[in-house]
Write a protein that holds these residues in place. Structure first.
Motif, PDB file in Angstrom:
ATOM      1  N   ALA A 249       0.832  -1.208   0.000  1.00  0.00           N
ATOM      2  CA  ALA A 249       0.000   0.000   0.000  1.00  0.00           C
ATOM      3  C   ALA A 249       0.865   1.255   0.000  1.00  0.00           C
ATOM      4  O   ALA A 249       1.860   1.331   0.717  1.00  0.00           O
ATOM      5  CB  ALA A 249      -0.920  -0.002   1.214  1.00  0.00           C
ATOM      6  N   GLU A 250       0.455   2.225  -0.798  1.00  0.00           N
ATOM      7  CA  GLU A 250       1.171   3.501  -0.859  1.00  0.00           C
ATOM      8  C   GLU A 250       0.547   4.559   0.032  1.00  0.00           C
ATOM      9  O   GLU A 250       1.216   5.499   0.436  1.00  0.00           O
ATOM     10  CB  GLU A 250       1.232   3.997  -2.306  1.00  0.00           C
ATOM     11  N   THR A 251      -0.752   4.396   0.315  1.00  0.00           N
ATOM     12  CA  THR A 251      -1.456   5.358   1.168  1.00  0.00           C
ATOM     13  C   THR A 251      -2.264   4.593   2.221  1.00  0.00           C
ATOM     14  O   THR A 251      -2.457   3.380   2.111  1.00  0.00           O
ATOM     15  CB  THR A 251      -2.440   6.230   0.367  1.00  0.00           C
ATOM     16  N   VAL A 252      -2.760   5.326   3.207  1.00  0.00           N
ATOM     17  CA  VAL A 252      -3.616   4.711   4.223  1.00  0.00           C
ATOM     18  C   VAL A 252      -4.842   4.101   3.557  1.00  0.00           C
ATOM     19  O   VAL A 252      -5.252   2.985   3.893  1.00  0.00           O
ATOM     20  CB  VAL A 252      -4.024   5.744   5.298  1.00  0.00           C
ATOM     21  N   MET A 253      -5.424   4.794   2.589  1.00  0.00           N
ATOM     22  CA  MET A 253      -6.610   4.279   1.900  1.00  0.00           C
ATOM     23  C   MET A 253      -6.306   2.964   1.190  1.00  0.00           C
ATOM     24  O   MET A 253      -7.122   2.037   1.199  1.00  0.00           O
ATOM     25  CB  MET A 253      -7.148   5.306   0.906  1.00  0.00           C
ATOM     26  N   ASP A 254      -5.117   2.858   0.587  1.00  0.00           N
ATOM     27  CA  ASP A 254      -4.704   1.597  -0.047  1.00  0.00           C
ATOM     28  C   ASP A 254      -4.625   0.482   0.997  1.00  0.00           C
ATOM     29  O   ASP A 254      -5.036  -0.648   0.742  1.00  0.00           O
ATOM     30  CB  ASP A 254      -3.335   1.734  -0.723  1.00  0.00           C
ATOM     31  N   LEU A 255      -4.090   0.802   2.174  1.00  0.00           N
ATOM     32  CA  LEU A 255      -3.987  -0.180   3.247  1.00  0.00           C
ATOM     33  C   LEU A 255      -5.378  -0.628   3.695  1.00  0.00           C
ATOM     34  O   LEU A 255      -5.632  -1.822   3.883  1.00  0.00           O
ATOM     35  CB  LEU A 255      -3.211   0.395   4.430  1.00  0.00           C
ATOM     36  N   VAL A 256      -6.291   0.316   3.833  1.00  0.00           N
ATOM     37  CA  VAL A 256      -7.667  -0.013   4.218  1.00  0.00           C
ATOM     38  C   VAL A 256      -8.280  -0.953   3.178  1.00  0.00           C
ATOM     39  O   VAL A 256      -8.929  -1.942   3.534  1.00  0.00           O
ATOM     40  CB  VAL A 256      -8.524   1.264   4.382  1.00  0.00           C
ATOM     41  N   ALA A 257      -8.052  -0.677   1.903  1.00  0.00           N
ATOM     42  CA  ALA A 257      -8.589  -1.545   0.842  1.00  0.00           C
ATOM     43  C   ALA A 257      -8.019  -2.958   0.959  1.00  0.00           C
ATOM     44  O   ALA A 257      -8.754  -3.947   0.820  1.00  0.00           O
ATOM     45  CB  ALA A 257      -8.284  -0.953  -0.523  1.00  0.00           C
ATOM     46  N   GLU A 258      -6.724  -3.069   1.233  1.00  0.00           N
ATOM     47  CA  GLU A 258      -6.100  -4.388   1.407  1.00  0.00           C
ATOM     48  C   GLU A 258      -6.705  -5.122   2.605  1.00  0.00           C
ATOM     49  O   GLU A 258      -7.003  -6.314   2.524  1.00  0.00           O
ATOM     50  CB  GLU A 258      -4.593  -4.257   1.629  1.00  0.00           C
ATOM     51  N   LEU A 259      -6.891  -4.406   3.701  1.00  0.00           N
ATOM     52  CA  LEU A 259      -7.455  -5.020   4.905  1.00  0.00           C
ATOM     53  C   LEU A 259      -8.895  -5.465   4.669  1.00  0.00           C
ATOM     54  O   LEU A 259      -9.277  -6.568   5.038  1.00  0.00           O
ATOM     55  CB  LEU A 259      -7.381  -4.048   6.085  1.00  0.00           C
ATOM     56  N   ARG A 260      -9.690  -4.612   4.033  1.00  0.00           N
ATOM     57  CA  ARG A 260     -11.097  -4.943   3.786  1.00  0.00           C
ATOM     58  C   ARG A 260     -11.236  -6.179   2.905  1.00  0.00           C
ATOM     59  O   ARG A 260     -12.192  -6.941   3.046  1.00  0.00           O
ATOM     60  CB  ARG A 260     -11.827  -3.766   3.140  1.00  0.00           C
ATOM     61  N   ALA A 261     -10.274  -6.399   2.024  1.00  0.00           N
ATOM     62  CA  ALA A 261     -10.325  -7.553   1.125  1.00  0.00           C
ATOM     63  C   ALA A 261      -9.945  -8.858   1.834  1.00  0.00           C
ATOM     64  O   ALA A 261     -10.204  -9.944   1.312  1.00  0.00           O
ATOM     65  CB  ALA A 261      -9.400  -7.318  -0.068  1.00  0.00           C
ATOM     66  N   ARG A 262      -9.355  -8.761   3.015  1.00  0.00           N
ATOM     67  CA  ARG A 262      -8.897  -9.951   3.746  1.00  0.00           C
ATOM     68  C   ARG A 262     -10.034 -10.851   4.189  1.00  0.00           C
ATOM     69  O   ARG A 262     -10.074 -12.029   3.880  1.00  0.00           O
ATOM     70  CB  ARG A 262      -8.136  -9.543   5.011  1.00  0.00           C
ATOM     71  N   GLU A 263     -10.920 -10.301   5.015  1.00  0.00           N
ATOM     72  CA  GLU A 263     -11.997 -11.074   5.640  1.00  0.00           C
ATOM     73  C   GLU A 263     -13.162 -10.147   5.945  1.00  0.00           C
ATOM     74  O   GLU A 263     -12.992  -8.935   6.032  1.00  0.00           O
ATOM     75  CB  GLU A 263     -11.541 -11.667   6.982  1.00  0.00           C
ATOM     76  N   GLU A 264     -14.317 -10.739   6.188  1.00  0.00           N
ATOM     77  CA  GLU A 264     -15.517  -9.950   6.473  1.00  0.00           C
ATOM     78  C   GLU A 264     -15.355  -9.071   7.712  1.00  0.00           C
ATOM     79  O   GLU A 264     -15.834  -7.937   7.746  1.00  0.00           O
ATOM     80  CB  GLU A 264     -16.716 -10.872   6.655  1.00  0.00           C
ATOM     81  N   ARG A 265     -14.651  -9.563   8.738  1.00  0.00           N
ATOM     82  CA  ARG A 265     -14.508  -8.764   9.965  1.00  0.00           C
ATOM     83  C   ARG A 265     -13.767  -7.449   9.694  1.00  0.00           C
ATOM     84  O   ARG A 265     -14.083  -6.422  10.280  1.00  0.00           O
ATOM     85  CB  ARG A 265     -13.836  -9.568  11.068  1.00  0.00           C
ATOM     86  N   TYR A 266     -12.793  -7.464   8.803  1.00  0.00           N
ATOM     87  CA  TYR A 266     -12.096  -6.233   8.429  1.00  0.00           C
ATOM     88  C   TYR A 266     -13.023  -5.338   7.613  1.00  0.00           C
ATOM     89  O   TYR A 266     -13.053  -4.122   7.799  1.00  0.00           O
ATOM     90  CB  TYR A 266     -10.839  -6.533   7.617  1.00  0.00           C
ATOM     91  N   ASP A 267     -13.761  -5.950   6.696  1.00  0.00           N
ATOM     92  CA  ASP A 267     -14.686  -5.189   5.868  1.00  0.00           C
ATOM     93  C   ASP A 267     -15.699  -4.463   6.741  1.00  0.00           C
ATOM     94  O   ASP A 267     -15.995  -3.286   6.522  1.00  0.00           O
ATOM     95  CB  ASP A 267     -15.379  -6.127   4.882  1.00  0.00           C
ATOM     96  N   LEU A 268     -16.212  -5.133   7.768  1.00  0.00           N
ATOM     97  CA  LEU A 268     -17.166  -4.507   8.683  1.00  0.00           C
ATOM     98  C   LEU A 268     -16.517  -3.387   9.493  1.00  0.00           C
ATOM     99  O   LEU A 268     -17.108  -2.328   9.692  1.00  0.00           O
ATOM    100  CB  LEU A 268     -17.749  -5.553   9.634  1.00  0.00           C
ATOM    101  N   ALA A 269     -15.301  -3.614   9.949  1.00  0.00           N
ATOM    102  CA  ALA A 269     -14.617  -2.612  10.773  1.00  0.00           C
ATOM    103  C   ALA A 269     -14.338  -1.324  10.001  1.00  0.00           C
ATOM    104  O   ALA A 269     -14.366  -0.240  10.562  1.00  0.00           O
ATOM    105  CB  ALA A 269     -13.312  -3.191  11.322  1.00  0.00           C
ATOM    106  N   PHE A 270     -14.082  -1.466   8.697  1.00  0.00           N
ATOM    107  CA  PHE A 270     -13.732  -0.294   7.891  1.00  0.00           C
ATOM    108  C   PHE A 270     -14.849   0.139   6.950  1.00  0.00           C
ATOM    109  O   PHE A 270     -14.620   0.892   6.008  1.00  0.00           O
ATOM    110  CB  PHE A 270     -12.455  -0.577   7.092  1.00  0.00           C
ATOM    111  N   ALA A 271     -16.071  -0.316   7.204  1.00  0.00           N
ATOM    112  CA  ALA A 271     -17.194  -0.014   6.317  1.00  0.00           C
ATOM    113  C   ALA A 271     -17.552   1.470   6.292  1.00  0.00           C
ATOM    114  O   ALA A 271     -17.952   1.993   5.259  1.00  0.00           O
ATOM    115  CB  ALA A 271     -18.406  -0.843   6.704  1.00  0.00           C
ATOM    116  N   ASP A 272     -17.390   2.156   7.402  1.00  0.00           N
ATOM    117  CA  ASP A 272     -17.770   3.576   7.484  1.00  0.00           C
ATOM    118  C   ASP A 272     -16.549   4.402   7.891  1.00  0.00           C
ATOM    119  O   ASP A 272     -16.330   4.654   9.069  1.00  0.00           O
ATOM    120  CB  ASP A 272     -18.905   3.742   8.490  1.00  0.00           C
TER     121      ASP A 272
END
Length: 82
Positions: free
Chosen positions: A25-48
């Protein structure tokens, strides 16, 4: 390798206080996208993202902040006074 730290309900949703992540990831937003793609629990944590704040090496930043040379990223809900 970046240390990623989670606080309050973010930690509760993900189930971890922190973890070390190998990322391209080059930015925080890129990192969030990588995390959200991992598992549903990450997707839920970063949904909003409007309900989250982020700090890079203990300094508040926006989600478009660069991760170049960063050692730690922390995610937490906004603090309230009272």
């Amino acid at each position: 390798m970046i240390d990623v730290v989670y606080f309050a309900w973010v930690r509760e949703r993900i189930g971890l206080p922190s973890e070390q992540i190998e990322t391209t990831a080059e930015t925080v937003m890129d990192l969030v996208a990588e995390l959200r793609a991992r598992e549903e629990r990450y997707d839920l944590a970063f949904a909003d993202l409007a309900s989250l704040r982020v700090a890079v090496d203990q300094e508040l930043v926006d989600f478009d902040a660069s991760l170049t040379g960063v050692r730690e990223v922390a995610f937490f809900p906004p603090m309230t006074g009272g």
